[in-house]
Design a protein around this motif. Structure first.
Motif, short mmCIF file in Angstrom:
data_model
loop_
_atom_site.label_atom_id
_atom_site.label_comp_id
_atom_site.label_asym_id
_atom_site.label_seq_id
_atom_site.Cartn_x
_atom_site.Cartn_y
_atom_site.Cartn_z
N ASN A 181 0.83 -1.20 0.00
CA ASN A 181 0.00 0.00 0.00
C ASN A 181 0.88 1.26 0.00
N SER A 182 2.01 1.19 -0.72
CA SER A 182 2.93 2.33 -0.72
C SER A 182 3.66 2.46 -2.05
N PRO A 183 2.91 2.74 -3.13
CA PRO A 183 3.56 2.85 -4.45
C PRO A 183 4.27 4.17 -4.68
N HIS A 221 6.43 10.82 -6.45
CA HIS A 221 6.74 10.05 -7.65
C HIS A 221 6.32 8.59 -7.47
N ASP A 222 6.03 7.93 -8.59
CA ASP A 222 5.77 6.50 -8.56
C ASP A 222 7.11 5.78 -8.37
N SER A 256 5.25 -1.80 -5.34
CA SER A 256 3.94 -1.83 -4.69
C SER A 256 4.05 -1.50 -3.21
N SER A 257 5.11 -1.97 -2.59
CA SER A 257 5.40 -1.64 -1.19
C SER A 257 6.78 -1.00 -1.13
N TYR A 258 6.83 0.31 -1.34
CA TYR A 258 8.11 0.98 -1.19
C TYR A 258 8.46 1.12 0.29
N ARG A 259 7.45 1.11 1.14
CA ARG A 259 7.72 1.12 2.58
C ARG A 259 8.67 0.00 2.97
N SER A 260 8.48 -1.19 2.38
CA SER A 260 9.33 -2.32 2.75
C SER A 260 10.79 -2.07 2.37
N ARG A 269 -2.81 3.60 -7.60
CA ARG A 269 -2.41 3.85 -8.99
C ARG A 269 -3.63 4.04 -9.88
N ASP A 270 -4.68 3.25 -9.67
CA ASP A 270 -5.91 3.40 -10.45
C ASP A 270 -6.52 4.78 -10.21
#
Length: 378
Positions: free
Chosen positions: A171-173, A178-179, A183-187, A355-356
């Motif tokens: 839940n962190s794109p 910026h994109d 999908s999980s940039y937090r990780s 993203r949608d």
């Protein structure tokens, strides 16, 4: 029945701009005041909570607010409490002109503000920019265990399945406007901590404790509360704490993560008692699996927990459900897990939803506004 508790971290958001705001102290003060002012006549109301039971806590950054549920043995009661605390968080934030969003990173640019206090200041001095950039929101699940020995046996056996929780909770794109292409940039951000990530197979509680002592004795960590393993023995409760998930946009996804976490703990305990050894995957393979899950979410290839070879999100989720089937049936959670995972595969996790939304609106502020609404939806 094993009990389950959830800790969720939420972003405090400016209601007009959608940008994170460092208002945690004000929100916590408002929450404490509202609780203290509750009249005695409300004590029998199901929503009444004594001041000492107040669940909100400060986190590392002023733009964050955390709450923790009570231990629950029913997913229905856990769901009710998550929804209630989210609503309370929104109400307290609204009292100081803000809102809350269950977003694991801010879609809009932000300059994180580290909270005051000796612990947080020590972390900032010790880890520098890594601390400053840790404005990320996770979901931690506590599952009860009978002993440290059982808990370590569980930790050893759930290792290859934890990346699946990363993928479904992703839940962190977006990062700093910026994109990130994750999908999980937090990780990825969380993985910057030197004490975070997958662990070796410990084999015993004694070996686990030896490792924790050695890490703390290096002086790099302040105390054992900074052991950020993907799964660890809680230093406060008789639980295994699973720490890999993003905070989920929808409360139903939070409950799914909790149900799967309990299933993982129960299944691993049964394997241990039956004398079945843990899968011998190396920490290197587990790191790749976690990276792949953070990159793909449910919309790209993952590594299958049994083979560590590429598989689709659908295949990996089905493998997880098959692995946990007996435990989920015994807890009464199997139908809930099947229905919620099917919904996730159809409609997408938080990363796909964000993203949608951006594709439809062209505005990250509009993304945040819709996520604020969804955070409080039941």
């Amino acid at each position: 029945m094993r009990t389950v508790g959830v800790e969720e971290e939420l972003l405090l958001i400016d209601r007009n701009s959608g940008e994170p705001r460092a208002l945690s102290s004000a929100v916590l003060a408002r929450a404490a005041r509202n609780t203290a002012e509750s009249p005695d006549t409300e004590k029998h109301d199901s929503d009444y909570r004594e001041p000492e039971d107040e669940a909100f806590e400060r986190e590392l950054h002023g733009q964050q607010l955390e709450f923790a549920t009570q231990p629950r043995d029913s997913m229905d009661s856990l769901a009710e409490e998550v929804v209630r605390w989210r609503a309370d968080a929104a109400r307290h934030a609204g009292d100081v002109g803000a809102a809350v969003a269950a977003l694991a990173t801010s879609p809009l640019p932000v300059s994180p503000s580290v909270n005051t206090g000796s612990r947080f200041q020590w972390m900032e001095e010790q880890f520098g920019l890594t601390t400053q950039e840790q404005l990320t929101c996770g979901c931690h699940v506590h599952v009860s265990v009978e002993s440290d020995e059982e808990g370590v046996a569980v930790i050893d056996r759930i290792r290859p399945w934890l990346p699946v929780l990363v993928a479904l909770s992703a839940n962190s794109p977006f990062w700093q406007g910026h994109d990130s292409l994750y999908s999980s940039y937090r990780s990825q951000v969380w993985g910057r901590w030197p004490m975070a990530g997958p662990t070796e197979i410990f084999g015993s509680a004694e070996r686990y404790e030896e490792e924790v002592r050695d890490l703390v004795d290096t002086g790099v960590l302040r105390d054992r509360g900074m052991i950020y393993f993907d799964a660890r023995l809680s230093h406060r409760y008789p639980t295994v704490e699973i720490r890999v998930a993003d905070v989920c946009l929808e409360a139903s996804s939070t409950v799914l993560v909790a149900a799967l976490a309990r299933g993982l703990v129960e299944t691993a305990s049964r394997e241990w008692r039956a004398g079945r050894p843990p899968a011998p995957h190396s920490t290197g393979l587990l790191r790749l699996a976690a990276w792949r899950a953070g990159r793909s979410g449910l919309d790209g290839p993952l590594l299958h927990p049994l083979t560590m070879r590429p598989a689709t999100g659908h295949e990996v989720l089905q493998a997880l459900i098959d692995h946990l089937r007996d435990a989920l049936e015994d807890s009464g959670d199997l139908d809930l897990v099947r229905a919620t995972t099917a919904d996730l595969l159809k409609h997408g996790n938080g990363a796909r939803v964000q993203r949608d939304l951006l594709d439809r609106t062209g505005s990250l502020s509009a993304v945040v506004a819709e996520c604020v609404r969804r955070t409080q939806a039941t």
